[in-house]
Design a protein around this motif. Structure first.
Motif, PDB file in Angstrom:
ATOM      1  N   UNK A 215      -0.954   1.885   9.123  1.00 42.32           N
ATOM      2  CA  UNK A 215      -2.208   1.586   8.420  1.00 42.32           C
ATOM      3  C   UNK A 215      -2.309   2.210   7.042  1.00 42.32           C
ATOM      4  N   UNK A 216      -1.684   3.358   6.816  1.00 41.34           N
ATOM      5  CA  UNK A 216      -1.776   4.042   5.534  1.00 41.34           C
ATOM      6  C   UNK A 216      -0.512   3.880   4.689  1.00 41.34           C
ATOM      7  N   UNK A 217       0.315   2.910   5.015  1.00 40.76           N
ATOM      8  CA  UNK A 217       1.506   2.648   4.221  1.00 40.76           C
ATOM      9  C   UNK A 217       2.749   3.368   4.685  1.00 40.76           C
ATOM     10  N   UNK A 218       2.652   4.180   5.753  1.00 39.66           N
ATOM     11  CA  UNK A 218       3.848   4.822   6.282  1.00 39.66           C
ATOM     12  C   UNK A 218       4.711   3.774   6.993  1.00 39.66           C
TER      13      UNK A 218
ATOM     14  N   UNK B 288       8.562   7.452   7.989  1.00 45.19           N
ATOM     15  CA  UNK B 288       8.867   7.732   6.594  1.00 45.19           C
ATOM     16  C   UNK B 288       7.593   7.733   5.761  1.00 45.19           C
ATOM     17  N   UNK B 289       7.605   8.492   4.685  1.00 43.96           N
ATOM     18  CA  UNK B 289       6.463   8.535   3.772  1.00 43.96           C
ATOM     19  C   UNK B 289       6.343   7.218   2.998  1.00 43.96           C
ATOM     20  N   UNK B 290       5.185   7.053   2.333  1.00 47.98           N
ATOM     21  CA  UNK B 290       4.846   5.767   1.724  1.00 47.98           C
ATOM     22  C   UNK B 290       5.769   5.344   0.585  1.00 47.98           C
TER      23      UNK B 290
ATOM     24  N   UNK C 175      12.017  -1.262   2.153  1.00 49.24           N
ATOM     25  CA  UNK C 175      11.194  -1.133   0.954  1.00 49.24           C
ATOM     26  C   UNK C 175       9.830  -0.600   1.355  1.00 49.24           C
ATOM     27  N   UNK C 176       9.034  -0.208   0.364  1.00 45.35           N
ATOM     28  CA  UNK C 176       7.712   0.341   0.656  1.00 45.35           C
ATOM     29  C   UNK C 176       6.803  -0.752   1.211  1.00 45.35           C
ATOM     30  N   UNK C 177       5.710  -0.343   1.810  1.00 40.86           N
ATOM     31  CA  UNK C 177       4.789  -1.291   2.453  1.00 40.86           C
ATOM     32  C   UNK C 177       3.730  -1.835   1.494  1.00 40.86           C
ATOM     33  N   UNK C 178       3.907  -1.655   0.190  1.00 42.37           N
ATOM     34  CA  UNK C 178       2.961  -2.189  -0.792  1.00 42.37           C
ATOM     35  C   UNK C 178       1.799  -1.272  -1.109  1.00 42.37           C
ATOM     36  N   UNK C 179       1.907   0.011  -0.752  1.00 35.34           N
ATOM     37  CA  UNK C 179       0.840   0.971  -1.033  1.00 35.34           C
ATOM     38  C   UNK C 179       1.150   1.745  -2.312  1.00 35.34           C
TER      39      UNK C 179
ATOM     40  N   UNK D 256      -5.773   9.205  -2.880  1.00 36.46           N
ATOM     41  CA  UNK D 256      -5.332   8.668  -1.602  1.00 36.46           C
ATOM     42  C   UNK D 256      -4.366   7.503  -1.821  1.00 36.46           C
ATOM     43  N   UNK D 257      -3.724   7.085  -0.712  1.00 35.45           N
ATOM     44  CA  UNK D 257      -2.867   5.910  -0.731  1.00 35.45           C
ATOM     45  C   UNK D 257      -3.700   4.681  -0.397  1.00 35.45           C
ATOM     46  N   UNK D 258      -3.541   3.615  -1.194  1.00 35.98           N
ATOM     47  CA  UNK D 258      -4.276   2.370  -0.962  1.00 35.98           C
ATOM     48  C   UNK D 258      -3.310   1.199  -1.100  1.00 35.98           C
TER      49      UNK D 258
END
Length: 228
Positions: free
Chosen positions: A63-66, A107-109, A133-137, A152-154
């Motif tokens: 949910x937070x991009x992790x 993994x981190x965002x 690749x990252x989740x778009x955050x 914050x991460x969005x």
């Protein structure tokens, strides 16, 4: 065991044929000299392990991009796991939770690259890699006009916070320009319609007046001139 095992005294080799899991145990070798005296016994712990046949990687965005990544292996007894990112051992700074020696990590965002999971035991070693690749955050850090600090991460596609004020001004100006242009077009259209109907009304009145008969000034003429 007697039917499947062979001991060769000349080189001290003990061989078990048709090995199975139940053969895993502690084996003790006892030797005696010509006088029957027993020497120091030797002990061997035999462990039976099946090799790892294949490795599967599975990843999902949280949910937070992790990113949660799991590594599963087919077959293989007592598997041990290790992770690398772009050829380098995964560090604790890149992990949000989990140990880099377990089969599930988070993994981190901002982590991306070629992630490889290696599974090994005493008889095999198999690896599987996947480009992630990252989740778009994105990470935002700003202070709103009311003094509220946001850090914050969005999700970048839905971000309505920490927007550049100049961008907001441009957006507002563009919206105002569009509204003004729409108003001008509407007024011009209404004005044109009003002028058109006024012209039609004036032409109709002129045509009505011109259809009335005109009598010439000389009554001796026996006809009337009508102008249409």
């Amino acid at each position: 065991m007697k039917d499947r095992s062979v001991f060769t005294p000349s080189n001290g080799t003990f061989r078990i044929n048709n090995l199975n899991r139940t053969d895993g145990a502690e084996y003790i070798l006892e030797t005696f000299d010509s006088n029957g005296r027993k020497s120091e016994p030797r002990t061997l712990q035999l462990s039976i392990q099946a090799p790892v046949s294949s490795v599967l990687l599975d990843s999902e965005c949280l949910s937070q991009g992790e990113m949660k990544v799991s590594c599963s292996s087919e077959g293989g007894d007592s598997p041990q796991y290790s992770w690398t990112l772009d050829g380098h051992t995964l560090t604790d700074a890149q992990l949000l939770s989990g140990n880099k020696e377990t089969n599930i990590i988070t993994l981190k965002q901002d982590v991306s690259g070629l992630l490889v999971c290696s599974v090994r035991n005493h008889v095999s070693n198999v690896s599987k890699g996947e480009k992630i690749s990252t989740c778009g955050f994105i990470f935002i850090n700003c202070t709103l006009p009311d003094g509220t600090n946001i850090s914050q991460w969005v999700f970048s596609a839905n971000n309505t916070l920490c927007i550049d004020p100049t961008t907001m001004i441009v957006i507002t100006a563009n919206s105002l320009l569009v509204s003004v242009l729409r108003a001008v077009v509407s007024l011009s259209l209404l004005g044109g319609i009003a002028i058109y109907f006024a012209w039609k009304k004036k032409k109709y009145k002129k045509a009505e007046t011109s259809t009335r008969p005109r009598i010439k000034d000389h009554p001796e003429n026996s006809f009337e001139m009508v102008e249409l």
